[in-house]
Design a protein around this motif. Structure first.
Motif, mmCIF file in Angstrom:
data_model
loop_
_atom_site.group_PDB
_atom_site.id
_atom_site.type_symbol
_atom_site.label_atom_id
_atom_site.label_comp_id
_atom_site.label_asym_id
_atom_site.label_seq_id
_atom_site.Cartn_x
_atom_site.Cartn_y
_atom_site.Cartn_z
ATOM 1 N N LYS A 1 -7.319 -56.781 -29.493
ATOM 2 C CA LYS A 1 -6.404 -57.749 -30.097
ATOM 3 C C LYS A 1 -5.039 -57.088 -30.265
ATOM 4 O O LYS A 1 -4.945 -56.020 -30.861
ATOM 5 N N LEU A 2 -4.000 -57.720 -29.725
ATOM 6 C CA LEU A 2 -2.635 -57.241 -29.951
ATOM 7 C C LEU A 2 -2.312 -57.467 -31.416
ATOM 8 O O LEU A 2 -2.457 -58.575 -31.939
ATOM 9 N N LYS A 3 -1.885 -56.435 -32.095
ATOM 10 C CA LYS A 3 -1.636 -56.532 -33.528
ATOM 11 C C LYS A 3 -0.158 -56.744 -33.849
ATOM 12 O O LYS A 3 0.194 -57.670 -34.555
ATOM 13 N N ASN A 4 0.709 -55.847 -33.388
ATOM 14 C CA ASN A 4 2.130 -55.962 -33.705
ATOM 15 C C ASN A 4 2.977 -55.357 -32.596
ATOM 16 O O ASN A 4 2.654 -54.285 -32.120
ATOM 17 N N PRO A 5 4.093 -56.002 -32.236
ATOM 18 C CA PRO A 5 5.106 -55.267 -31.478
ATOM 19 C C PRO A 5 5.810 -54.332 -32.454
ATOM 20 O O PRO A 5 6.001 -54.692 -33.626
ATOM 21 N N LEU A 6 6.150 -53.141 -32.017
ATOM 22 C CA LEU A 6 6.775 -52.155 -32.894
ATOM 23 C C LEU A 6 8.037 -51.633 -32.231
ATOM 24 O O LEU A 6 8.027 -51.289 -31.054
ATOM 25 N N LEU A 7 9.115 -51.592 -33.000
ATOM 26 C CA LEU A 7 10.379 -51.055 -32.511
ATOM 27 C C LEU A 7 10.726 -49.793 -33.284
ATOM 28 O O LEU A 7 10.660 -49.788 -34.522
ATOM 29 N N ALA A 8 11.094 -48.748 -32.567
ATOM 30 C CA ALA A 8 11.663 -47.568 -33.220
ATOM 31 C C ALA A 8 13.103 -47.912 -33.560
ATOM 32 O O ALA A 8 13.833 -48.456 -32.725
#
Length: 159
Positions: free
Chosen positions: A2-9
């Motif tokens: 399951k894709l949980k979150n897109p994350l950006l640095a």
């Protein structure tokens, strides 16, 4: 899986969270210091933390190779709001061949954000402009079942 979150640095999680709140209306729902989760599931992680976890020595912002995509029902209202904000546009609002209008701009770390008119709003605009449902579906390149679902929804609102 399951894709949980897109994350950006991001260089400054506080400034980025404030940007996403001011421009897109997202709120911080979990603040773990170096990592913040916003409504909609977007996660922001401090650059220092990202380097530590990823092992990356160098992080390059502004790669123009990905974007975060949002849809807006009131696209004209969003464009008016955007005019008064300190954002750098990748391009002004434009209409794609399928009729959807969109604008792309940068966040503080030069991640690309796209805000597009919702496809259902495009559908309504096509019908309001005099197209038949069949013409609108053809112009937009959408499946007949999607157009039929929107017609049923529109009919229920009319009752």
């Amino acid at each position: 899986m399951k894709l949980k979150n897109p994350l950006l640095a991001v260089a400054d999680p506080e400034a980025s969270a404030a940007f996403y709140h001011r421009v897109l209306g997202l709120h911080v729902i979990a603040d773990l210091g170096a990592n913040k989760t916003l409504t909609g599931g977007l996660a922001l992680q401090s650059l220092e933390s990202w380097r530590e976890f990823s092992g990356a020595e160098r992080v390059a912002f502004g790669g123009c190779d990905a974007e975060l995509y949002f849809e807006e029902e009131d696209f004209d209202g969003f464009l008016n709001k955007l005019e008064g904000l300190p954002v750098t546009l990748l391009h002004p609002a434009k209409e794609h061949p399928w009729g959807q209008r969109a604008v792309r701009f940068y966040d503080p770390d030069r991640h690309i954000i796209e805000v597009g008119e919702s496809l259902e709003a495009v559908w309504r605009r096509c019908l309001a402009g005099g197209m038949t449902p069949e013409q609108a579906a053809q112009r937009m390149g959408i499946p007949a079942r999607m157009a039929a679902a929107w017609m049923r929804k529109q009919d229920r609102k009319g009752d």
